[in-house]
Design an enzyme around this catalytic site. Structure first.
Site, PDB file in Angstrom:
ATOM      1  N   GLY A  10     -10.226  17.370  18.065  1.00 17.54           N
ATOM      2  CA  GLY A  10     -10.766  17.634  19.467  1.00 17.54           C
ATOM      3  C   GLY A  10     -10.525  16.503  20.646  1.00 17.54           C
ATOM      4  O   GLY A  10     -11.005  16.486  21.430  1.00 17.54           O
ATOM      5  N   ILE A  37      -7.422  22.781  19.867  1.00 12.67           N
ATOM      6  CA  ILE A  37      -6.432  23.778  19.816  1.00 12.67           C
ATOM      7  C   ILE A  37      -5.399  24.115  21.058  1.00 12.67           C
ATOM      8  O   ILE A  37      -5.398  25.296  20.304  1.00 12.67           O
ATOM      9  CB  ILE A  37      -7.980  24.977  18.961  1.00 12.67           C
ATOM     10  N   ARG A  38      -5.393  23.858  21.745  1.00 13.13           N
ATOM     11  CA  ARG A  38      -5.036  24.500  23.100  1.00 13.13           C
ATOM     12  C   ARG A  38      -3.334  23.987  22.461  1.00 13.13           C
ATOM     13  O   ARG A  38      -2.762  23.483  22.028  1.00 13.13           O
ATOM     14  CB  ARG A  38      -5.041  23.407  23.906  1.00 13.13           C
ATOM     15  N   TYR A 143     -27.148  22.394  17.250  1.00  7.21           N
ATOM     16  CA  TYR A 143     -26.534  21.459  17.294  1.00  7.21           C
ATOM     17  C   TYR A 143     -27.147  19.707  17.025  1.00  7.21           C
ATOM     18  O   TYR A 143     -26.823  19.311  16.024  1.00  7.21           O
ATOM     19  CB  TYR A 143     -26.470  20.485  18.945  1.00  7.21           C
TER      20      TYR A 143
HETATM   21  N1  SER Z   1     -23.780  14.958  25.551  1.00  4.87           N
HETATM   22  C1  SER Z   1     -24.827  15.918  24.014  1.00  4.87           C
HETATM   23  C2  SER Z   1     -25.293  17.464  24.019  1.00  4.87           C
HETATM   24  O1  SER Z   1     -25.692  17.161  25.652  1.00  4.87           O
HETATM   25  C3  SER Z   1     -25.335  15.387  23.723  1.00  4.87           C
HETATM   26  O2  SER Z   1     -25.275  14.368  22.234  1.00  4.87           O
HETATM   27  O3  SER Z   1     -25.571  18.246  24.098  1.00  4.87           O
END
Ligand code: SER
Length: 317
Positions: A10, A37-38, A143
């Site tokens: 990344g 991946i670009r 996330y």
């Molecule tokens: N900068 C991140 C987000 O906003 C937080 O880890 O997803």
């Protein structure tokens, strides 16, 4: 004998693009392999670039073998906003790929991993102010769930297979070289671009939403310090809280107005407000300070000055 090298995944992202430059100055251009991946023809980079889809384990092994990679900075991930819109892919990308590198370290193919976690591991039940290292963690985003699970996996691999993996929980990161993409804290980068280009900004978070933030130089410095610390000095795996700054969109706009008096901010919240509301306002990072000397240097004033000066040049304004 081939020399050991470093791989960044990344690497064209917000953290990777700056980390790569820093690591090149320390280890030399030929010892830092960047990947993303670009298509290479769309990549303008002075050094070794390999295309890697991090879900492709065979390709990862091929690059590791080709360059004798021993240390991996695994940065490829979906951030909070994007993962919320694409939950299954967010989970797969964030989890499967971490496990790939942990397995490679278990099998002694690589020696050392850096993997960023996030303030996303905290949730609505976590104390918001000066959030400690080990409070109640009830992440409410894909996330956050992936990052918290990742932390537990890192700990498991360290305890059971002696894997050397190091991690920090990044707050929002602010930088001018490469924009952030898909996060909830991204407003704090966008606002500077819009302030210069349009003298106004519509923020997707409410004016008094305080979030922890860190200027990129301090984040890179943290990564380098943590990775340089002798393993014997670090106790059992932990993903270190990193604080730095804490401010709201309103406070940041006041700071920008000091440089651009005509600047105006307005507010139109979207789904990211709920994410921000579930996260801490400020972070207690005492353990990072005592264990390996985390020492953020940038204030909101200094950061704003640096951001505006550099973005004006970058945007030709
Ligand atoms: N900068 C991140 C987000 O906003 C937080 O880890 O997803």
């Amino acid at each position: 004998m081939k020399t050991d090298t470093i791989l960044i995944t990344g690497a064209l992202g917000q953290i990777g693009s700056e980390l790569a430059e820093k690591l090149k100055t320390i280890y030399g251009k030929n010892n830092v392999i960047i990947s993303d991946i670009r298509d290479p023809k769309d990549v303008n980079y002075d050094g070794i670039y390999e295309v890697i889809d991090v879900l492709d384990v065979e390709r990862i092994k091929e690059v590791i073998h080709k360059h004798n990679v021993k240390t991996v900075y695994h940065l490829a991930a979906l951030l909070s906003g994007t993962a919320e819109k694409n939950p299954m892919f967010g989970w797969k990308l964030n989890m499967d790929t971490l496990l790939t590198f942990l397995e490679l370290a278990k099998d002694k193919i690589i020696d050392k991993i850096f993997w960023p976690s996030s303030i996303g591991v905290f949730g609505p039940d976590t104390p918001k102010d000066n959030t400690p290292q080990n409070p109640i963690q009830t992440p409410s985003t894909v996330y956050g769930i992936s990052k918290l699970s990742g932390e537990y996996w890192c700990k498991w691999y360290q305890q059971n297979h002696n894997v050397d993996v190091r991690s920090v929980r990044f707050p929002g990161l602010i930088s001018w070289k490469t924009p952030a993409g898909g996060g909830t804290t991204d407003y704090a980068v966008d606002i500077y671009y819009k302030a210069i280009e349009n003298k106004k900004y519509t923020c997707f978070l409410e004016e008094n939403t305080y979030l922890p933030m860190l200027y990129m130089d301090d984040a890179i410095d943290a990564i380098l310090k943590l990775m340089a610390t002798d393993n014997n000095e670090l106790n059992e795996f932990k993903s270190y809280n990193l604080g730095g700054l804490s401010f709201s969109p309103k406070e940041l706009s006041i700071e920008i107005k000091k440089h651009i008096p005509e600047f105006e901010i307005s507010y139109e919240t979207d789904f990211r407000q709920a994410i921000a509301d579930s996260w801490p306002s400020s972070i207690d990072d005492t353990e990072a300070k005592t264990d390996w000397g985390f020492e953020p240097k940038n204030s909101i004033e200094k950061m704003t000055e640096i951001m505006l000066t550099n973005l004006k040049i970058k945007l030709n304004k």
